[in-house]
Structure formats: structure tokens, C-alpha cells
Design an enzyme around this catalytic site. Structure first.
Site, mmCIF file in Angstrom:
data_model
loop_
_atom_site.group_PDB
_atom_site.id
_atom_site.type_symbol
_atom_site.label_atom_id
_atom_site.label_comp_id
_atom_site.label_asym_id
_atom_site.label_seq_id
_atom_site.Cartn_x
_atom_site.Cartn_y
_atom_site.Cartn_z
ATOM 1 N N HIS A 532 60.223 33.432 -74.214
ATOM 2 C CA HIS A 532 59.696 34.040 -73.487
ATOM 3 C C HIS A 532 57.776 33.395 -74.548
ATOM 4 O O HIS A 532 57.478 33.848 -74.892
ATOM 5 C CB HIS A 532 60.140 35.031 -74.058
ATOM 6 C CG HIS A 532 60.836 36.034 -73.453
ATOM 7 N ND1 HIS A 532 60.601 37.182 -74.171
ATOM 8 C CD2 HIS A 532 61.250 35.505 -72.170
ATOM 9 C CE1 HIS A 532 61.921 37.322 -73.139
ATOM 10 N NE2 HIS A 532 61.991 36.867 -72.233
ATOM 11 N N HIS A 576 60.490 41.611 -72.011
ATOM 12 C CA HIS A 576 60.606 40.533 -71.042
ATOM 13 C C HIS A 576 59.514 39.833 -70.258
ATOM 14 O O HIS A 576 58.571 40.679 -69.959
ATOM 15 C CB HIS A 576 62.195 39.866 -69.825
ATOM 16 C CG HIS A 576 63.276 40.457 -71.125
ATOM 17 N ND1 HIS A 576 64.145 39.773 -70.562
ATOM 18 C CD2 HIS A 576 63.539 41.222 -71.311
ATOM 19 C CE1 HIS A 576 64.994 39.843 -71.920
ATOM 20 N NE2 HIS A 576 64.985 41.355 -72.473
HETATM 21 C C1 LIG Z 1 65.629 30.643 -67.868
HETATM 22 C C2 LIG Z 1 64.849 31.828 -68.622
HETATM 23 C C3 LIG Z 1 65.170 32.563 -68.144
HETATM 24 C C4 LIG Z 1 64.225 33.832 -68.367
HETATM 25 N N1 LIG Z 1 63.980 35.366 -67.929
HETATM 26 C C5 LIG Z 1 63.239 35.905 -67.788
HETATM 27 C C6 LIG Z 1 63.512 37.550 -67.489
HETATM 28 O O1 LIG Z 1 64.511 37.637 -67.444
HETATM 29 N N2 LIG Z 1 62.479 38.167 -67.752
HETATM 30 C C7 LIG Z 1 61.636 37.994 -67.518
HETATM 31 O O2 LIG Z 1 60.689 38.682 -68.329
HETATM 32 N N3 LIG Z 1 60.876 36.775 -68.329
HETATM 33 C C8 LIG Z 1 61.958 35.662 -68.429
HETATM 34 N N4 LIG Z 1 61.434 34.499 -68.483
HETATM 35 C C9 LIG Z 1 60.448 34.105 -69.335
HETATM 36 C C10 LIG Z 1 59.266 33.820 -67.692
HETATM 37 O O3 LIG Z 1 60.277 33.901 -66.378
HETATM 38 C C11 LIG Z 1 58.046 33.204 -68.041
HETATM 39 O O4 LIG Z 1 57.342 34.312 -69.615
HETATM 40 C C12 LIG Z 1 56.588 33.551 -67.218
HETATM 41 O O5 LIG Z 1 57.313 33.147 -65.944
HETATM 42 C C13 LIG Z 1 55.847 32.741 -67.126
HETATM 43 O O6 LIG Z 1 55.101 32.568 -66.775
HETATM 44 P P1 LIG Z 1 53.289 31.389 -66.626
HETATM 45 O O7 LIG Z 1 52.408 32.344 -65.369
HETATM 46 O O8 LIG Z 1 52.827 31.427 -67.808
HETATM 47 O O9 LIG Z 1 54.618 30.215 -66.271
HETATM 48 P P2 LIG Z 1 55.688 29.950 -65.785
HETATM 49 O O10 LIG Z 1 56.173 30.935 -64.451
HETATM 50 O O11 LIG Z 1 56.663 29.219 -65.813
HETATM 51 O O12 LIG Z 1 54.225 28.894 -64.598
HETATM 52 C C14 LIG Z 1 53.574 27.553 -64.620
HETATM 53 C C15 LIG Z 1 53.957 27.338 -63.279
HETATM 54 O O13 LIG Z 1 52.788 26.381 -63.888
HETATM 55 C C16 LIG Z 1 53.865 24.577 -63.040
HETATM 56 N N5 LIG Z 1 53.054 23.668 -63.598
HETATM 57 C C17 LIG Z 1 52.938 22.681 -65.315
HETATM 58 N N6 LIG Z 1 52.247 22.554 -65.504
HETATM 59 C C18 LIG Z 1 51.656 21.697 -64.277
HETATM 60 C C19 LIG Z 1 50.405 20.797 -63.954
HETATM 61 N N7 LIG Z 1 50.955 19.634 -64.883
HETATM 62 N N8 LIG Z 1 50.471 20.604 -62.874
HETATM 63 C C20 LIG Z 1 51.247 21.141 -61.640
HETATM 64 N N9 LIG Z 1 51.985 22.078 -62.164
HETATM 65 C C21 LIG Z 1 52.098 22.619 -62.923
HETATM 66 C C22 LIG Z 1 54.828 24.644 -63.725
HETATM 67 O O14 LIG Z 1 55.802 24.113 -62.674
HETATM 68 C C23 LIG Z 1 55.223 26.663 -63.159
HETATM 69 O O15 LIG Z 1 55.396 26.264 -62.080
HETATM 70 C C24 LIG Z 1 62.655 33.583 -68.685
HETATM 71 C C25 LIG Z 1 62.590 32.272 -67.997
HETATM 72 C C26 LIG Z 1 63.110 31.076 -68.487
HETATM 73 C C27 LIG Z 1 62.957 30.243 -68.663
#
Ligand SMILES: Cc1cc2nc3c(=O)[nH]c(=O)nc-3n(C[C@H](O)[C@H](O)[C@H](O)COP(=O)(O)OP(=O)(O)OC[C@H]3O[C@@H](n4cnc5c(N)ncnc54)[C@H](O)[C@@H]3O)c2cc1C
Ligand SMILES: *[C@@H]1O[C@H](CO)[C@@H](O)[C@H](O)[C@H]1NC(C)=O
Ligand SMILES: *[C@@H]1O[C@H](CO)[C@@H](O)[C@H](O)[C@H]1NC(C)=O
Ligand SMILES: *[C@@H]1O[C@H](CO)[C@@H](O)[C@H](O)[C@H]1NC(C)=O
Ligand SMILES: *[C@@H]1O[C@H](CO)[C@@H](O)[C@H](O)[C@H]1NC(C)=O
Length: 600
Positions: A532, A576
Site C-alpha cells: 500500500h 486498502h
Molecule cells: C499484490 C497487490 C495486492 C493488493 N491488494 C489490494 C487490495 O486488496 N485492495 C486495495 O484496495 N488495494 C490493494 N493493493 C494496492 C492497490 O492496488 C494500489 O494502491 C493502487 O492500485 C495504486 O493506484 P495507483 O493509480 O497509484 O497506481 P497503480 O494502480 O499501480 O497504477 C500505475 C500504472 O502506471 C503504469 N506506469 C508506471 N510507470 C509508468 C511509466 N513510466 N510510463 C507508463 N506507464 C507507467 C503502471 O504500469 C500502472 O499501470 C494491492 C497491490 C498489490 C500490488
């Protein structure tokens, strides 16, 4: 995680016909200039791209480093989420630096690399945090609109409560008025009952003063033990790609390019003496040609808590000394970039149980797996359509805890927790794959109000070199104290009469750890992360001496750049993280649309 099953899982990936209009690589792009370019199609980026493109006058390009989610069956099957990471082709395969608080172990740190980002590989627990969490965001940013009451309009847009796939009677498991039925992400209660559910609920009656029942923990009042919600609809994962991007796929003003990594942001001019960054360089991999793309309005960084700060650093926005060490020229010196990472530590606790009705066998025994898959394919029910956890608990240390003599309570407020319990009908342990035989129950603990802070930094100017990720887990007295107390609470929980004849001995030295010293040793040897991480490009007040973005999510000291993703949250919430990140993304999109209107 389930190493034994991995070959199976990979063999079961198959392609369905894709309906979304997608560019497969940057050389296919016809246009190179858009009103907005969104980098990263995860929880937040998908929301921003979908909401901005609702206005047909706005042109949007969404750039995603990974593949499409479409047609990958195990992404859609809820229980198979366990098999999607770490170290698979859908993962960024990050590893932390050695963690001093964890006996110097370096641990895997998965992040989804596909449309939907981590919401396409995560475990789908859905909640939105405590009211204190958002009220504290409002307080530290001096912007009341981040407060809980105001954020409820975004919760309405995000959640679509649906029936659990088994259509069971949900009376007493939720409070309907706390939910929205008109949002983008399908959310449901557990769709496959397990033998531990009734024992967990019975324990909340038997030991009600320490472990009270909570009638609905989706958001606001989260304390106690109750029924878990998941971003699952009809026994299928509802990721940001499913809930936000798929419905937007037909729009002619939205382009999506996959297999494309943003490698650098470039200065395109100056506005009021600060540099404008409206050009982004992209490439498929380290050897493919680089293309330059331009945003006439803004580039929105939604690359997540690791991708966003490292892209800033690669572009010369960060701590001057760190950038020089990596061979990057500084454009804007900001020592807060990549600092103050805040994460939930996870501690698996596992017991043998007197039952064969656990998910261990489903995921281990090819015959059981095959039967469960057939059931899922038929009507989405059964163990595979279920969820990793049917019940959760959010708990506080007692007011009299000795740690409060020396440490001020770091929780977000009195309606917030210090630690969490997740009840799981199988072996879950990111450190150790399940053994070939046995049936288990896990009480996974998470540290919810950590005082440890970590960091992330690039080690090279090459965008394809992995960054140094240091969540710095369990590095403070408060954090170790709280995890030790959480272990003792878990032991008291399973000692209730409700578990007699069911729970047998522990695995991994848990029973043997009796004194605080012994429990501390057990904690340091077994703790991991629940993935997280937030806070690495934190939001602060406009006049603060630290921080990376202002309360309107614009990058400080820079023109043309906004950040909308988990990196901006200055404290990890009582949830989460996908739920809170969905809410900030809805608000972020709203702020951008507002500015677009004003500029017309
Ligand atoms: C194994 C696991 C289990 C989890 N379980 C839960 C759960 O049960 N419930 C919950 O609420 N949360 C859970 N989480 C956490 C939650 O999924 C994340 O906190 C959330 O998705 C983060 O959102 P975000 O938009 O910040 O980043 P992300 O969802 O990680 O998205 C970032 C995106 O940017 C892309 N990216 C990165 N760098 C670049 C770049 N330079 N150029 C182009 N694209 C790029 C990545 O490929 C990705 O698609 C879990 C995470 C993991 C890894
Ligand atoms: C992660 O590891 C898997 C398995 O080794 C590999 O297929 C994949 O390409 C790796 N991903 C990245 C981003 O390195
Ligand atoms: C980290 O956050 C705290 C506030 O919680 C702030 O005082 C400090 O300056 C921040 N550190 C950096 C490097 O941004
Ligand atoms: C759920 O999925 C099944 C299997 O694809 C399908 O037959 C059914 O119509 C779906 N139900 C709903 C409510 O979408
Ligand atoms: C195991 O459970 C069964 C009932 O399901 C019970 O009869 C038996 O006594 C239990 N065994 C132990 C060792 O508790």
C-alpha cells in the site's frame, strides 16, 4: 505466491476478442499532440482518462507501460489474483533494499504492469478509509475540500454496490445508506461462504469488548470487525480497466497506447519564471526508438507511488544531490520527491485447521481446481469467484498502552485504527509458499498507523534501470510495539471458544513466541508488506516548506504538470488503498475539468 500453480496459470492465459481501440506501441500513434496526456493506466490514471474524455471537446492520450488486461482469464477470476504477482509478466518485479527492521531481508514489491495497473492484479479488498483520514488530509493541506464530507460526492461516482455472486441474504452485513449503486466500480460482499466466517462473527459476540462487531466498514466508521467488501461484480474482478476504461473505449477523443513507457518529461518553456513541462518522451523498451508527445494543457502523472516520483527524478525534478549521483541534471530542486513513503507492513500468522474445506486444496489439487474452474466458467460462483477474505477487523491499541507514554498517538484520529486483521481461509504468506499438504487459516495483520517513513530514488539516468525502493518497514519503536501487540490480540482472538475443535497448532514458531522479546523476533523474521505504498510525491499546503504537489495536485515550482495517484497521499489511510485512490482520482479529474472550463 502459489509457485506450484504458476505453470498452470500461465498455460491458462488465453485471448478473447478485444473490443477496445488501442495502439499497441508508440510508433502507431497518428497524433502526437493532445489537450491532456495521462501517464499510467492504473487505479487513478484510468479514472482521469475516462472522466476527462466525457467532455467531447477534450482530447486525451493515456500512456501505459504494460499490456492490455483484456482476455487474460486469471486477471478476471478473483481468487486467481493470488497467482498474478510477484515476478510474472504482469508485474514490474520490484524488490526493496534490505530492510533493517526486517532482519535485513529484501522483499518482493509487486506493482501491476497492465491496463488497470495494480487494480488488475490486487486482492480487491474495497474500502474508502476513515473519516479522520480525509479530515487529516484537509487539515495538513489547509484545503477543506479534501475532507470526508466533501469527498462523499466522489464515493458516489466510484462505487456500484451489487449483490454477491451467490445471491445470499446480506441483512446485517451492510448498511445500504453508506453505499452508492450508481458508480463505476462493482463492489460486493463475499460471494463464497467459508467455514471461518461464522466463527469470526461468533468471536465478535463472545469477546465483544475487545473485538466489537462493525455493521459496515466501507468507509467513515471503520473500527471493529465486520464483513469485507471487494471490487468484484458477478464473481469477476472489477478493475479500473473494467469499470472506467472499457465504457470509454468507443470515444473518438480518447486514445490509449500500451506497451509504452514514459521515460522523461521535457521543459517546453517558461510561465511566470517557472519551467513548463508539456512534453513527454516515450519508448517501448531500452532499445526501441523514442517518441516525443506534447500536451497543450497538462501532463497528468498517474504512474503510481513508484512510477511517478522516479519519472520526476529522471526529468530533473528532485533532490539535487540524489539527481547528481544518478547523473541527471537538476531543473527543479525539491528534496521531498520520493521521500516520506508510507506503507502498511503485513504479518502473516498461520494455523493448521481441522477441516478440508479451505482454499488451500482448491489451488493445489489439479482435480479440485478443474472442477472449481468449470463452476466459475458456468456461473461465476464457487471458490474461484470468491474473495481472499470475507471478514476484516480494524482495531486500536488500548489508551493505556505503555507506548503512549513516549510516543504521541500517530493514528488519524479516534475513529481510526492502529492495526488490521484479515481472516483468510487458507495459507497466505508472501515470504513462504504453501506446503504440499495441509489445511490452514491465516490471520494476516497489517500495521495501519505506521510512523516509519521510507523513500524511493533512481540509481541511474536510464529509465529502464530499477529504482532503489526502501519502504523502511518497522523501523520505529511505535511500529514494532504495535505489531507485537497485534500478535497478542490475534492470539486472544483465536483462543475464543468459537474456535475450539477448529484451530490446531500454529506454523512458523507463533505458538512458541510467548514473551514480548520472542514475539518481536517472530515479527522481524516474518513481516512483509501489504503493498500500500503512498506518499512519495506528497500533497502539502500551498505555503508549506516541504511537499511535491499543492492541494490542487499541481506540481510545486513547475507549470503544466499534475499528479493524480497514490503518491500524493501524505499518510497511508485506514483502508486498502485502491478505494481512497479512486476518490482522489475522481476529485483530481474534477479539478482538471474545472480548470479546462475556466480557461475556455
Ligand atoms: C499484490 C497487490 C495486492 C493488493 N491488494 C489490494 C487490495 O486488496 N485492495 C486495495 O484496495 N488495494 C490493494 N493493493 C494496492 C492497490 O492496488 C494500489 O494502491 C493502487 O492500485 C495504486 O493506484 P495507483 O493509480 O497509484 O497506481 P497503480 O494502480 O499501480 O497504477 C500505475 C500504472 O502506471 C503504469 N506506469 C508506471 N510507470 C509508468 C511509466 N513510466 N510510463 C507508463 N506507464 C507507467 C503502471 O504500469 C500502472 O499501470 C494491492 C497491490 C498489490 C500490488
Ligand atoms: C518480470 O518477471 C517475469 C518472469 O521472470 C518476466 O516475464 C517479466 O518480463 C518481468 N517484467 C519486468 C518488467 O521486468
Ligand atoms: C515529510 O513529511 C513531514 C510531515 O508529515 C514533513 O514535516 C517533512 O518535511 C517531510 N519530509 C520531506 C523530505 O518532504
Ligand atoms: C454473470 O456471469 C455469467 C457468466 O458469464 C452470465 O451468464 C450472467 O449473465 C452474468 N450475470 C450478470 C448479472 O451480469
Ligand atoms: C475435528 O472436527 C470434528 C467435527 O467437524 C470433531 O468431531 C473433532 O472432534 C475435531 N477434532 C479435533 C482434534 O478437534
Amino acid at each position: 505466491m502459489i509457485k506450484t500453480l504458476l505453470p498452470w496459470v500461465l498455460a491458462s492465459f488465453y485471448l478473447l476478442p478485444s473490443s477496445a481501440k488501442l495502439y499497441q506501441n508508440p510508433s502507431e500513434l497518428v497524433k502526437t499532440t493532445y489537450d491532456y496526456i495521462v501517464v499510467g493506466a492504473g487505479a487513478a490514471g484510468a479514472v482521469v482518462a475516462a472522466r476527462l474524455s466525457e467532455n467531447p471537446k477534450i482530447s486525451v492520450l493515456l500512456v501505459e507501460a504494460g499490456v492490455s488486461n483484456e482476455g487474460i482469464r486469471d486477471v478476471a477470476i478473483p481468487l486467481m489474483g493470488l497467482s498474478l504477482t510477484p515476478n510474472t509478466k504482469l508485474d514490474w518485479n520490484f524488490t526493496t533494499t534490505p530492510q533493517p527492521g526486517l532482519n535485513n531481508r529484501a522483499i518482493a514489491y509487486p506493482r501491476g504492469k497492465l491496463l488497470g495497473g495494480s487494480t488488475s492484479v490486487n486482492y480487491m479488498v474495497y474500502m474508502r478509509g476513515s473519516s479522520d483520514d480525509f479530515d487529516r488530509y484537509a487539515e495538513v493541506t489547509k484545503e477543506s475540500s479534501w475532507g470526508w464530507d466533501h469527498m462523499q460526492e466522489y464515493a458516489q461516482l466510484n462505487e456500484k454496490l451489487v449483490s454477491p455472486v451467490d445471491q445470499h441474504n446480506t441483512a446485517g452485513q451492510l448498511i445500504a445508506s453508506r453505499h452508492s449503486t450508481s458508480g463505476a466500480i462493482s463492489v460486493s460482499l463475499a460471494g463464497n461462504p467459508t467455514p471461518i466466517d461464522s466463527r469470526v462473527i461468533a468471536t465478535t459476540k463472545e469477546l465483544s469488548s475487545e473485538f466489537p462487531f462493525n455493521s459496515d466498514m466501507v468507509g467513515g466508521d471503520i473500527l471493529g470487525i465486520g464483513w469485507a467488501f471487494a471490487s468484484i461484480g458477478n464473481g469477476t474482478r472489477s478493475s479500473s480497466a473494467v469499470g472506467y476504461l472499457a465504457p470509454a473505449a468507443g470515444r473518438s477523443n480518447l486514445d490509449i497506447v500500451i506497451n509504452t513507457q514514459a521515460t522523461k518529461l521535457e521543459v517546453t518553456g517558461k510561465a511566470k519564471d517557472i519551467p513548463s513541462f508539456r512534453r513527454v518522451l516515450v519508448a517501448q523498451d531500452a532499445t526501441s526508438p523514442v517518441r516525443a508527445l506534447t500536451a497543450t494543457n497538462e501532463i497528468v502523472l498517474s504512474a503510481g507511488a513508484f512510477g511517478t516520483p522516479t519519472l520526476l527524478q529522471l526529468s530533473g525534478i528532485g533532490d539535487r544531490t540524489e539527481l547528481r549521483d544518478a547523473g541527471v541534471a537538476t531543473v527543479v530542486h525539491n528534496p521531498s520527491v520520493g521521500k516520506n513513503m508510507s506503507d502498511h507492513a503485513l504479518l502473516p500468522n498461520i494455523w493448521n485447521v481441522n477441516s478440508t474445506d479451505t482454499y488451500d486444496s482448491v489451488l493445489r489439487d489439479p482435480a479440485e481446481y478443474k472442477a472449481s474452474l468449470a463452476q466459475w466458467l458456468k456461473d461465476r460462483t464457487g471458490p474461484l469467484g470468491g474473495h481472499i477474505t470475507n471478514n476484516l477487523g480494524w482495531l486500536r491499541l488500548p489508551k493505556t498502552a505503555s507506548i503512549f507514554k513516549t510516543v504521541r498517538d500517530p493514528s488519524a484520529g479516534p475513529k481510526s485504527s492502529h492495526f488490521e486483521m484479515l481472516f483468510v481461509n487458507m495459507w497466505v504468506n508472501p515470504n513462504t509458499p504453501p506446503p504440499p499438504t495441509g489445511n490452514f487459516m491465516s490471520v494476516v495483520l497489517a500495521l495501519i498507523s505506521p510512523t516509519s517513513r521510507g523513500s524511493i530514488k533512481i540509481s541511474s539516468s536510464n529509465p529502464f534501470t530499477k529504482p532503489l525502493i526502501n519502504p523502511n518497514l518497522v523501523s520505529t519503536d511505535f511500529d514494532i510495539f504495535t505489531l507485537v501487540e497485534a500478535v497478542k490480540a490475534a492470539k486472544r482472538f483465536i483462543a475464543a471458544k468459537a474456535w475450539s475443535g477448529y484451530i490446531q497448532d500454529s506454523v512458523g514458531g507463533l505458538d512458541a513466541a510467548m514473551t514480548d522479546k520472542e514475539i518481536e523476533a517472530y515479527v522481524r523474521e516474518n513481516t512483509n508488506t501489504i503493498w500500500h505504498a503512498v506518499g512519495t510525491a506528497a500533497m502539502s499546503a500551498k505555503d508549506a516548506s516541504y511537499g511535491v504537489v499543492d492541494p490542487d495536485l499541481k506540481v510545486k515550482g513547475v507549470d503544466g504538470l499534475r499528479i493524480v495517484d497514490g503518491s500524493i497521499l501524505p499518510f497511508v489511510p485506514n483502508a486498502h488503498t485502491e478505494g481512497p485512490i479512486y476518490l482522489i482520482a475522481e476529485r483530481g479529474a474534477d479539478l482538471i475539468k474545472q480548470d479546462f472550463k475556466e480557461s475556455k
